[in-house]
Design a protein around this motif. Sequence first.
Motif, PDB file in Angstrom:
ATOM      1  N   GLY A   1      51.813  24.075  50.971  1.00 40.87           N
ATOM      2  CA  GLY A   1      51.705  25.270  50.121  1.00 40.87           C
ATOM      3  C   GLY A   1      51.678  24.960  48.641  1.00 40.87           C
ATOM      4  N   GLU A   2      52.139  25.929  47.874  1.00 43.33           N
ATOM      5  CA  GLU A   2      52.079  25.817  46.424  1.00 43.33           C
ATOM      6  C   GLU A   2      53.011  24.735  45.881  1.00 43.33           C
ATOM      7  N   MET A   3      53.906  24.219  46.703  1.00 38.26           N
ATOM      8  CA  MET A   3      54.756  23.088  46.305  1.00 38.26           C
ATOM      9  C   MET A   3      53.940  21.853  45.995  1.00 38.26           C
TER      10      MET A   3
ATOM     11  N   LEU B   1      45.040  42.724  48.341  1.00 43.48           N
ATOM     12  CA  LEU B   1      45.272  41.356  48.814  1.00 43.48           C
ATOM     13  C   LEU B   1      43.956  40.588  48.924  1.00 43.48           C
ATOM     14  N   ASN B   2      43.772  39.648  48.019  1.00 40.90           N
ATOM     15  CA  ASN B   2      42.551  38.840  48.026  1.00 40.90           C
ATOM     16  C   ASN B   2      42.805  37.596  48.880  1.00 40.90           C
ATOM     17  N   LEU B   3      42.413  37.703  50.153  1.00 45.45           N
ATOM     18  CA  LEU B   3      42.767  36.672  51.132  1.00 45.45           C
ATOM     19  C   LEU B   3      42.008  35.367  50.950  1.00 45.45           C
TER      20      LEU B   3
ATOM     21  N   LEU C   1      53.646  41.063  47.303  1.00 42.22           N
ATOM     22  CA  LEU C   1      53.349  41.363  45.896  1.00 42.22           C
ATOM     23  C   LEU C   1      51.851  41.185  45.645  1.00 42.22           C
ATOM     24  N   ALA C   2      51.302  40.118  46.214  1.00 40.90           N
ATOM     25  CA  ALA C   2      49.865  39.869  46.049  1.00 40.90           C
ATOM     26  C   ALA C   2      49.064  41.060  46.570  1.00 40.90           C
ATOM     27  N   GLY C   3      49.603  41.718  47.583  1.00 38.78           N
ATOM     28  CA  GLY C   3      48.907  42.869  48.161  1.00 38.78           C
ATOM     29  C   GLY C   3      48.905  44.094  47.265  1.00 38.78           C
TER      30      GLY C   3
ATOM     31  N   ARG D   1      69.660  29.584  52.165  1.00 45.73           N
ATOM     32  CA  ARG D   1      69.083  28.831  51.037  1.00 45.73           C
ATOM     33  C   ARG D   1      69.298  27.347  51.286  1.00 45.73           C
ATOM     34  N   TRP D   2      68.199  26.638  51.413  1.00 46.47           N
ATOM     35  CA  TRP D   2      68.311  25.198  51.617  1.00 46.47           C
ATOM     36  C   TRP D   2      68.879  24.554  50.365  1.00 46.47           C
ATOM     37  N   LEU D   3      69.831  23.625  50.556  1.00 44.15           N
ATOM     38  CA  LEU D   3      70.451  22.910  49.446  1.00 44.15           C
ATOM     39  C   LEU D   3      70.074  21.445  49.596  1.00 44.15           C
TER      40      LEU D   3
ATOM     41  N   LEU E   1      61.483  36.554  43.655  1.00 41.06           N
ATOM     42  CA  LEU E   1      60.975  36.733  45.017  1.00 41.06           C
ATOM     43  C   LEU E   1      61.303  35.531  45.894  1.00 41.06           C
ATOM     44  N   GLY E   2      62.017  34.556  45.353  1.00 43.67           N
ATOM     45  CA  GLY E   2      62.503  33.446  46.184  1.00 43.67           C
ATOM     46  C   GLY E   2      62.059  32.066  45.763  1.00 43.67           C
ATOM     47  N   SER E   3      60.824  31.932  45.237  1.00 45.25           N
ATOM     48  CA  SER E   3      60.377  30.570  44.896  1.00 45.25           C
ATOM     49  C   SER E   3      60.781  30.255  43.461  1.00 45.25           C
ATOM     50  N   ASP E   4      61.784  29.389  43.331  1.00 46.40           N
ATOM     51  CA  ASP E   4      62.327  29.127  42.000  1.00 46.40           C
ATOM     52  C   ASP E   4      62.121  27.689  41.530  1.00 46.40           C
TER      53      ASP E   4
ATOM     54  N   LEU F   1      44.262  30.547  46.418  1.00 50.43           N
ATOM     55  CA  LEU F   1      45.677  30.175  46.506  1.00 50.43           C
ATOM     56  C   LEU F   1      46.210  30.435  47.912  1.00 50.43           C
ATOM     57  N   LEU F   2      45.937  31.602  48.429  1.00 46.85           N
ATOM     58  CA  LEU F   2      46.414  31.918  49.779  1.00 46.85           C
ATOM     59  C   LEU F   2      45.728  31.034  50.820  1.00 46.85           C
ATOM     60  N   THR F   3      44.425  30.858  50.669  1.00 47.37           N
ATOM     61  CA  THR F   3      43.698  30.065  51.665  1.00 47.37           C
ATOM     62  C   THR F   3      44.237  28.633  51.712  1.00 47.37           C
TER      63      THR F   3
ATOM     64  N   PRO G   1      53.214  32.319  52.971  1.00 50.12           N
ATOM     65  CA  PRO G   1      52.060  32.072  53.835  1.00 50.12           C
ATOM     66  C   PRO G   1      51.976  30.637  54.356  1.00 50.12           C
ATOM     67  N   ALA G   2      52.398  29.647  53.553  1.00 51.42           N
ATOM     68  CA  ALA G   2      52.327  28.252  54.023  1.00 51.42           C
ATOM     69  C   ALA G   2      53.317  28.027  55.161  1.00 51.42           C
ATOM     70  N   GLY G   3      54.550  28.463  54.982  1.00 52.40           N
ATOM     71  CA  GLY G   3      55.575  28.251  56.008  1.00 52.40           C
ATOM     72  C   GLY G   3      55.282  29.051  57.271  1.00 52.40           C
TER      73      GLY G   3
ATOM     74  N   TYR H   1      63.587  29.155  58.032  1.00 52.88           N
ATOM     75  CA  TYR H   1      64.680  29.528  57.134  1.00 52.88           C
ATOM     76  C   TYR H   1      64.106  30.028  55.811  1.00 52.88           C
ATOM     77  N   ASP H   2      64.719  31.055  55.261  1.00 54.83           N
ATOM     78  CA  ASP H   2      64.311  31.468  53.919  1.00 54.83           C
ATOM     79  C   ASP H   2      65.542  31.938  53.143  1.00 54.83           C
ATOM     80  N   ALA H   3      65.525  31.679  51.850  1.00 60.93           N
ATOM     81  CA  ALA H   3      66.672  32.002  50.987  1.00 60.93           C
ATOM     82  C   ALA H   3      66.883  33.508  50.841  1.00 60.93           C
ATOM     83  N   VAL H   4      65.796  34.242  50.882  1.00 57.77           N
ATOM     84  CA  VAL H   4      65.894  35.677  50.561  1.00 57.77           C
ATOM     85  C   VAL H   4      65.990  36.509  51.857  1.00 57.77           C
TER      86      VAL H   4
HETATM   87  C1  LIG Z   1      51.338  38.854  41.282  1.00 56.88           C
HETATM   88  C2  LIG Z   1      50.699  37.851  42.209  1.00 56.88           C
HETATM   89  C3  LIG Z   1      49.521  38.169  42.869  1.00 56.88           C
HETATM   90  C4  LIG Z   1      48.905  37.224  43.693  1.00 56.88           C
HETATM   91  N1  LIG Z   1      47.745  37.580  44.321  1.00 56.88           N
HETATM   92  C5  LIG Z   1      47.108  36.659  45.085  1.00 56.88           C
HETATM   93  C6  LIG Z   1      45.903  37.004  45.757  1.00 56.88           C
HETATM   94  O1  LIG Z   1      45.456  38.170  45.762  1.00 56.88           O
HETATM   95  N2  LIG Z   1      45.245  36.013  46.454  1.00 56.88           N
HETATM   96  C7  LIG Z   1      45.733  34.734  46.524  1.00 56.88           C
HETATM   97  O2  LIG Z   1      45.084  33.876  47.146  1.00 56.88           O
HETATM   98  N3  LIG Z   1      46.914  34.414  45.966  1.00 56.88           N
HETATM   99  C8  LIG Z   1      47.610  35.342  45.245  1.00 56.88           C
HETATM  100  N4  LIG Z   1      48.797  35.005  44.663  1.00 56.88           N
HETATM  101  C9  LIG Z   1      49.357  33.647  44.907  1.00 56.88           C
HETATM  102  C10 LIG Z   1      49.959  33.507  46.298  1.00 56.88           C
HETATM  103  O3  LIG Z   1      50.778  34.625  46.581  1.00 56.88           O
HETATM  104  C11 LIG Z   1      50.766  32.208  46.396  1.00 56.88           C
HETATM  105  O4  LIG Z   1      49.947  31.123  46.027  1.00 56.88           O
HETATM  106  C12 LIG Z   1      51.313  31.982  47.805  1.00 56.88           C
HETATM  107  O5  LIG Z   1      52.227  32.994  48.147  1.00 56.88           O
HETATM  108  C13 LIG Z   1      52.004  30.624  47.922  1.00 56.88           C
HETATM  109  O6  LIG Z   1      52.455  30.489  49.229  1.00 56.88           O
HETATM  110  P1  LIG Z   1      53.639  29.506  49.605  1.00 56.88           P
HETATM  111  O7  LIG Z   1      53.945  29.777  51.052  1.00 56.88           O
HETATM  112  O8  LIG Z   1      53.334  28.134  49.198  1.00 56.88           O
HETATM  113  O9  LIG Z   1      54.885  29.959  48.712  1.00 56.88           O
HETATM  114  P2  LIG Z   1      55.623  31.380  48.566  1.00 56.88           P
HETATM  115  O10 LIG Z   1      54.788  32.490  49.011  1.00 56.88           O
HETATM  116  O11 LIG Z   1      56.141  31.379  47.177  1.00 56.88           O
HETATM  117  O12 LIG Z   1      56.847  31.257  49.581  1.00 56.88           O
HETATM  118  C14 LIG Z   1      57.887  30.333  49.379  1.00 56.88           C
HETATM  119  C15 LIG Z   1      59.101  30.791  50.155  1.00 56.88           C
HETATM  120  O13 LIG Z   1      60.096  29.770  50.080  1.00 56.88           O
HETATM  121  C16 LIG Z   1      61.354  30.363  49.936  1.00 56.88           C
HETATM  122  N5  LIG Z   1      62.273  29.400  49.300  1.00 56.88           N
HETATM  123  C17 LIG Z   1      62.171  28.832  48.078  1.00 56.88           C
HETATM  124  N6  LIG Z   1      63.205  27.993  47.854  1.00 56.88           N
HETATM  125  C18 LIG Z   1      63.980  28.047  48.976  1.00 56.88           C
HETATM  126  C19 LIG Z   1      65.179  27.384  49.375  1.00 56.88           C
HETATM  127  N7  LIG Z   1      65.807  26.497  48.569  1.00 56.88           N
HETATM  128  N8  LIG Z   1      65.693  27.655  50.591  1.00 56.88           N
HETATM  129  C20 LIG Z   1      65.056  28.532  51.435  1.00 56.88           C
HETATM  130  N9  LIG Z   1      63.928  29.196  51.115  1.00 56.88           N
HETATM  131  C21 LIG Z   1      63.382  28.926  49.888  1.00 56.88           C
HETATM  132  C22 LIG Z   1      61.100  31.585  49.083  1.00 56.88           C
HETATM  133  O14 LIG Z   1      62.110  32.548  49.230  1.00 56.88           O
HETATM  134  C23 LIG Z   1      59.746  32.056  49.588  1.00 56.88           C
HETATM  135  O15 LIG Z   1      59.872  33.024  50.613  1.00 56.88           O
HETATM  136  C24 LIG Z   1      49.464  35.937  43.867  1.00 56.88           C
HETATM  137  C25 LIG Z   1      50.661  35.626  43.228  1.00 56.88           C
HETATM  138  C26 LIG Z   1      51.294  36.562  42.405  1.00 56.88           C
HETATM  139  C27 LIG Z   1      52.581  36.184  41.730  1.00 56.88           C
END
Ligand SMILES: Cc1cc2nc3c(=O)[nH]c(=O)nc-3n(C[C@H](O)[C@H](O)[C@H](O)COP(=O)(O)OP(=O)(O)OC[C@H]3O[C@@H](n4cnc5c(N)ncnc54)[C@H](O)[C@@H]3O)c2cc1C
Length: 414
Positions: free
Chosen positions: A380-382, A51-53, A45-47, A134-136, A176-179, A393-395, A14-16, A33-36
């Motif tokens: 984002g969550e980073m 999905l609690n937006l 998965l959150a959905g 996958r970004w290195l 799911l990609g975020s490691d 979290l999503l907001t 959602p952040a990207g 770009y995304d790794a997956v």
């Molecule tokens: C089970 C579950 C339920 C949830 N339910 C809710 C909810 O209902 N409401 C809510 O507000 N939040 C919820 N969350 C949290 C929410 O999903 C996350 O906080 C949110 O997705 C974070 O967004 P983000 O874009 O920062 O990161 P992510 O969604 O984690 O996306 C990061 C992306 O970066 C990619 N990436 C990582 N490393 C690399 C790399 N080296 N190169 C290229 N790509 C890369 C990944 O593949 C991924 O696609 C839930 C989480 C979980 C696990």
Amino acid sequence: MTLSHTVAVIGGGPAGLMAAEVLSASGAQVHLYDAVPSVGRKFLLAGRGGLNLTHSEPFDVFMSRFGERRAQLEPMLAQFGPQQVREWAAGLGIETFVGTSGRVFPTDMKAAPLLRAWLHRLRAAGVQFHMRHRWLGDASAPFDAASLRFATPAGETTVKADAVVLALGGASWARLGSDGAWAPWLQARGVDVAPLLPANCGFDGAGWSEHFASRFAGQPFKSVAISFTDSQGRRFARKGEFVATASGIEGSLIYAASALLRDEIAAHGSATLLLDLLPDRSAEQVLAAAKHPRGSRSLSSHLKSRLGLEGIKAGVLHETLSREAMQDPAQLAAAIKAVPLRLVATRPVDEAISTAGGVRFDTLDEALMASAVPGVFVAGEMLDWEAPTGGYLLTASMASGAAAARGAIKRLGL
Ligand SMILES: Cc1cc2nc3c(=O)[nH]c(=O)nc-3n(C[C@H](O)[C@H](O)[C@H](O)COP(=O)(O)OP(=O)(O)OC[C@H]3O[C@@H](n4cnc5c(N)ncnc54)[C@H](O)[C@@H]3O)c2cc1C
């Protein structure tokens, strides 16, 4: 005429995606770009659980959920907050509703239709998606916006952009990609990263016997309350429900207390919370019921008929009290109102709902650009913040994606 600039957005959560949306609306050439193999996997998965937006509570209360990071997040959420999230969803044809808890969901509770509509709009706006990239960022070849290395199925490739938004997520649900692999890479470039820790997580401990674990693992404690006061006097007390696991506890009520519990365990090696099995009855009422003569009835049928305690609730009393203590109404009543559960460790971050820690705000400027690597923005969550479940979290992920994009737009003069 404005020259178009190329911005790389790395990470399609959602952040990207929000960063890509704001950037493309300003005329930037956006490559995401995304790794997956597909974007938005954690969003989907959150959905699954609905999905609690976002959340409908007053903005001031909403902001209080971000604790010590409120000051850093408030400017972003003031621009793109709960109301904007709902309007944004409506703009994608997804109406939302406020649930009884005040949480906001899409009318159909699902993530997939929203993500589909969003991706459709992004593609139409010219965002180009590069999956399995996958970004290195490892220290062997220091990165900046003009030199981004990717591992792809066709081999390694290097991309040049005018700015980059890193939106790589936290460190949970790595499949799911975020490691969280990015943390040492950014550290090596002089970007300060607070340790990645589980947030909204389960715990090990509780000291279940083999008998209890084999009988009750996976079963919920319903209509209970927990309370916990940490060694600094910060207190958490709430009604709700949670689940016993083979090695401890997890679930919504525990997640809500998890930051305090996690920090207490880190500081002191353990955290003991008190479980109230009958939060709707006073200690006096429970004692009176426990004292009630039971005649020839067994203790378990007495617990069931007088106090409504059976199954896992009766089970946890047997875990806590000796056989003799179970016969003593005073000790029994005290335990019913306050079963101590001693927790000794968080479950691993990979199992957590979200991640605490991350890129520290003081290593970024107010536009979320890394001071040590100009042209590199983080969202984002980073970022180093955490919040409970409830749509925060999503907001905040989307709000910070939009903020990082605005920062890049300003830097590029778009
Ligand atoms: C089970 C579950 C339920 C949830 N339910 C809710 C909810 O209902 N409401 C809510 O507000 N939040 C919820 N969350 C949290 C929410 O999903 C996350 O906080 C949110 O997705 C974070 O967004 P983000 O874009 O920062 O990161 P992510 O969604 O984690 O996306 C990061 C992306 O970066 C990619 N990436 C990582 N490393 C690399 C790399 N080296 N190169 C290229 N790509 C890369 C990944 O593949 C991924 O696609 C839930 C989480 C979980 C696990």
